[in-house]
Enzyme design. Structure first.
Site, PDB file in Angstrom:
ATOM      1  N   ASP A  90       0.854  -1.185   0.000  1.00 14.21           N
ATOM      2  CA  ASP A  90       0.000   0.000   0.000  1.00 14.21           C
ATOM      3  C   ASP A  90       0.891   1.237   0.000  1.00 14.21           C
ATOM      4  O   ASP A  90       1.381   1.673   1.031  1.00 14.21           O
ATOM      5  CB  ASP A  90      -0.921   0.005   1.221  1.00 14.21           C
ATOM      6  CG  ASP A  90      -1.936   1.150   1.180  1.00 14.21           C
ATOM      7  OD1 ASP A  90      -1.686   2.153   0.471  1.00 14.21           O
ATOM      8  OD2 ASP A  90      -2.974   1.047   1.855  1.00 14.21           O
ATOM      9  N   HIS A 142       0.470   7.899   4.064  1.00  9.65           N
ATOM     10  CA  HIS A 142       1.050   7.217   5.215  1.00  9.65           C
ATOM     11  C   HIS A 142       2.561   7.446   5.359  1.00  9.65           C
ATOM     12  O   HIS A 142       3.176   6.846   6.248  1.00  9.65           O
ATOM     13  CB  HIS A 142       0.753   5.722   5.109  1.00  9.65           C
ATOM     14  CG  HIS A 142      -0.689   5.438   4.882  1.00  9.65           C
ATOM     15  ND1 HIS A 142      -1.662   5.716   5.813  1.00  9.65           N
ATOM     16  CD2 HIS A 142      -1.351   4.943   3.792  1.00  9.65           C
ATOM     17  CE1 HIS A 142      -2.853   5.385   5.332  1.00  9.65           C
ATOM     18  NE2 HIS A 142      -2.682   4.919   4.114  1.00  9.65           N
ATOM     19  N   ILE A 167      -0.606   9.332   8.687  1.00  6.48           N
ATOM     20  CA  ILE A 167      -1.368   8.445   9.563  1.00  6.48           C
ATOM     21  C   ILE A 167      -1.047   6.991   9.238  1.00  6.48           C
ATOM     22  O   ILE A 167      -0.538   6.671   8.165  1.00  6.48           O
ATOM     23  CB  ILE A 167      -2.884   8.695   9.424  1.00  6.48           C
ATOM     24  CG1 ILE A 167      -3.364   8.386   7.990  1.00  6.48           C
ATOM     25  CG2 ILE A 167      -3.232  10.119   9.816  1.00  6.48           C
ATOM     26  CD1 ILE A 167      -4.870   8.480   7.798  1.00  6.48           C
ATOM     27  N   GLY A 204      -5.181   2.045   7.769  1.00  5.01           N
ATOM     28  CA  GLY A 204      -6.265   1.386   8.477  1.00  5.01           C
ATOM     29  C   GLY A 204      -6.073  -0.119   8.537  1.00  5.01           C
ATOM     30  O   GLY A 204      -6.339  -0.752   9.561  1.00  5.01           O
TER      31      GLY A 204
END
Length: 287
Positions: free
Chosen positions: A187, A192, A207, A210
């Site tokens: 990903d 991120h 961040i 998820g």
């Protein structure tokens, strides 16, 4: 309009070959915090090739995480990555995920829901190898600013947090570099890793993925409630309720047999932000 629901749902399913081996599994496990302490026999099940067991959440990255990316490039879908959030995820394990695999993935957009200020793309994926079905997954992809097209809102499933004391509770510290390590499993969204991109998306710093939180929490449940036996997991469903910043601590609370036998209801919160919600409406079904 960047999303054409009719075109997206009517498109032919996409197929892709997925291959993986022990290195991919080990990298994924390290990406969700396995290996601490490094020589703990319970952690070696996740990190040492001669003892390796595969968490079912590995399904979200097998083959480089191609399923979720495919949902964002399907016919009728053209969106800005800065507007994309992962809304929810379910993985259903039909049997134990092998350490080495060669499988076929079939993916399709199952629905596009209109949430008013956003659209939610529901991506369904089924994976099978020569021995039959391996796993199925369903991802809800939240796209800010793409709602209001007059479509169905879709179902909302909310679980009340039990008022009783949790059966089990454990804390999981997220490494400062956890997102950088996790993204090596496929990903590559700069949200991120790139501070400038994160600010453009409305965050003061990058961040955590998820799905990294998703894996961290499943490992916590397996380790504390299922005797470390990954094969006992039948399905794992969550709604992503808030962000995690690398360096924070996740508090994972578990209630056995809620809402029924063979089910564990789970919440995950960020300790340093007054238990801000991270994962909600979360259930692990198990044998």
């Amino acid at each position: 309009m960047p999303i054409d629901p009719v075109k997206a749902i009517a498109a032919e399913p996409r197929t892709a070959r997925l291959t993986w081996d022990h290195k991919d599994v080990q990298l994924y496990h390290l990406g969700i915090g396995a290996g601490r302490p490094a020589t703990d026999p319970r952690e070696l099940r996740y990190t040492l090739e001669s003892q390796l067991h595969v968490l079912p959440s590995f399904a979200t990255v097998a083959g480089g995480g191609m399923a979720l990316a495919g949902g964002l490039t399907a016919p009728g879908v053209d969106v800005d990555l800065a507007a994309v959030l992962h809304g929810g995820q379910t993985v259903t394990a039909h049997r134990a995920v092998p350490v080495r695999g060669d499988a076929t993935q079939t993916s399709r957009v199952a629905a596009v829901h209109d949430k008013g200020k956003a659209a939610v793309i529901v991506l369904r994926t089924d994976v099978a190898d020569a021995d039959g079905p391996l796993w199925s997954s369903e991802a809800s992809i939240y796209v800010k600013g793409e709602g209001g097209f007059g479509g169905e809102r879709g179902r909302q499933t909310r679980l009340d947090v039990p008022e009783t004391v949790p059966t089990l509770s454990t804390d999981r510290r997220v490494r400062e570099d956890q997102a950088l390590l996790y993204r090596l499993s496929g990903d590559w969204n700069p949200l991120h890793a790139d501070p400038a991109f994160a600010r453009r998306a409305g965050y003061d710093r990058p961040i955590l993925h998820g799905l990294c939180s998703y894996g961290i929490v499943l490992k916590a449940v397996v380790d504390t409630a299922l005797d470390g036996d990954v094969a006992r997991v039948r399905s794992y469903t969550t709604r992503f309720a808030g962000v995690v910043y690398p360096g924070e601590t996740l508090r994972v609370r578990m209630w056995r047999e809620v809402p029924g036998p063979g089910r564990i209801q789970v919440t995950a919160t960020a300790v340093e932000r007054d238990d801000a919600p991270v994962l909600a409406d979360t259930v692990v079904e198990h044998s």
